[in-house]
Design a protein around this motif. Structure first.
Motif, PDB file in Angstrom:
ATOM      1  N   THR A 128       0.817  -1.197   0.000  1.00 30.31           N
ATOM      2  CA  THR A 128       0.000   0.000   0.000  1.00 30.31           C
ATOM      3  C   THR A 128       0.857   1.255   0.000  1.00 30.31           C
ATOM      4  O   THR A 128       1.759   1.407   0.819  1.00 30.31           O
ATOM      5  CB  THR A 128      -0.927   0.021   1.224  1.00 30.31           C
ATOM      6  OG1 THR A 128      -1.720  -1.155   1.222  1.00 30.31           O
ATOM      7  CG2 THR A 128      -1.840   1.243   1.198  1.00 30.31           C
ATOM      8  N   SER A 151       0.194  -3.413   6.215  1.00 28.67           N
ATOM      9  CA  SER A 151      -0.111  -4.827   6.421  1.00 28.67           C
ATOM     10  C   SER A 151       1.153  -5.677   6.465  1.00 28.67           C
ATOM     11  O   SER A 151       1.134  -6.807   6.921  1.00 28.67           O
ATOM     12  CB  SER A 151      -1.038  -5.331   5.310  1.00 28.67           C
ATOM     13  OG  SER A 151      -0.422  -5.170   4.051  1.00 28.67           O
ATOM     14  N   ASN A 209      -6.374  -1.035   4.150  1.00 28.03           N
ATOM     15  CA  ASN A 209      -5.783  -2.362   4.162  1.00 28.03           C
ATOM     16  C   ASN A 209      -6.758  -3.433   4.660  1.00 28.03           C
ATOM     17  O   ASN A 209      -6.645  -4.598   4.282  1.00 28.03           O
ATOM     18  CB  ASN A 209      -4.516  -2.375   5.009  1.00 28.03           C
ATOM     19  CG  ASN A 209      -3.326  -1.846   4.251  1.00 28.03           C
ATOM     20  OD1 ASN A 209      -3.057  -2.255   3.124  1.00 28.03           O
ATOM     21  ND2 ASN A 209      -2.611  -0.915   4.837  1.00 28.03           N
TER      22      ASN A 209
END
Length: 216
Positions: A128, A151, A209
């Motif tokens: 991300t 994450s 996420n």
């Protein structure tokens, strides 16, 4: 170093970090510290349709709360101070392929109160990466970037397209957090950086996420 700090301000972090050249103020100057700030963010997942966060300093003192209404028509998060005052409300732009979130001052939804907008830098990402635009930025160059991949256990907030570090986030896994269905991570905010703004970015990052129903 902590002398003169207002009641409710977080205590200094143990480690030292280089301050940014110019203060970064987005939500308010009262959330600037001349020292690095270490915050702990914890959340109890899916409680009566809400996903609420608590943010405390290294002494365990509550600094912020985030109230969420997951089951409402629109995804909205409310960043509140320890006294319960709403500082910012975060809302996801419906049908946005880049997972756009807008942050407005207080509980307003008016364009004049838009503080910043975040969106995924690219439609398809392995990690991300978010672009952050201040409310008055109508161009294509972001004011801030979130890089790394929350994450994947850690990520960084950077000033624009530079390598100037503003904050770092680290996810913490424990047996207790797994059993209690809680999530906990640490945030280190560098000196002269609006730590309320950084917390708002952490919340948006967590939501992007966690939401795997759209296009990644």
């Amino acid at each position: 170093m902590a002398t003169g700090q207002a009641p409710g301000n977080p205590v200094p972090a143990i480690r030292t970090y280089p301050p940014v050249e110019h203060p970064v103020v987005v939500i308010g100057p009262q959330y600037l510290a001349q020292y690095p700030v270490e915050l702990a963010v914890s959340t109890k997942l899916w409680t009566l349709g809400e996903n609420n966060f608590e943010v405390s300093d290294i002494n365990g003192t509550l600094i912020f709360e985030v109230k969420s209404k997951i089951l409402s028509l629109h995804d909205r998060r409310f960043l509140k101070d320890a006294a319960g005052n709403t500082l910012v409300n975060l809302s996801q732009k419906i049908m946005s392929m880049h997972r756009r979130w807008d942050a407005f001052r207080g509980e307003s939804k008016e364009e004049k109160d838009l503080l910043f907008t975040t969106k995924k830098s690219k439609l398809f990402q392995f990690k991300t990466e978010l672009d952050v635009f201040l409310g008055n930025n109508k161009g294509e160059v972001p004011d801030f970037k979130v890089k790394g991949g929350y994450s994947e256990s850690s990520c960084s907030v950077l000033l624009g397209d530079s390598n100037t570090m503003l904050a770092q986030m680290h996810r913490r896994h424990t047996l207790a957090s797994t059993i209690l269905e809680t999530d906990r991570f640490g945030v280190t905010v560098y000196p002269n950086v609006d730590y309320a703004f950084i917390v708002a970015l952490v919340v948006i990052l967590d939501e992007i996420n966690a939401d795997r129903s759209g296009i990644d």
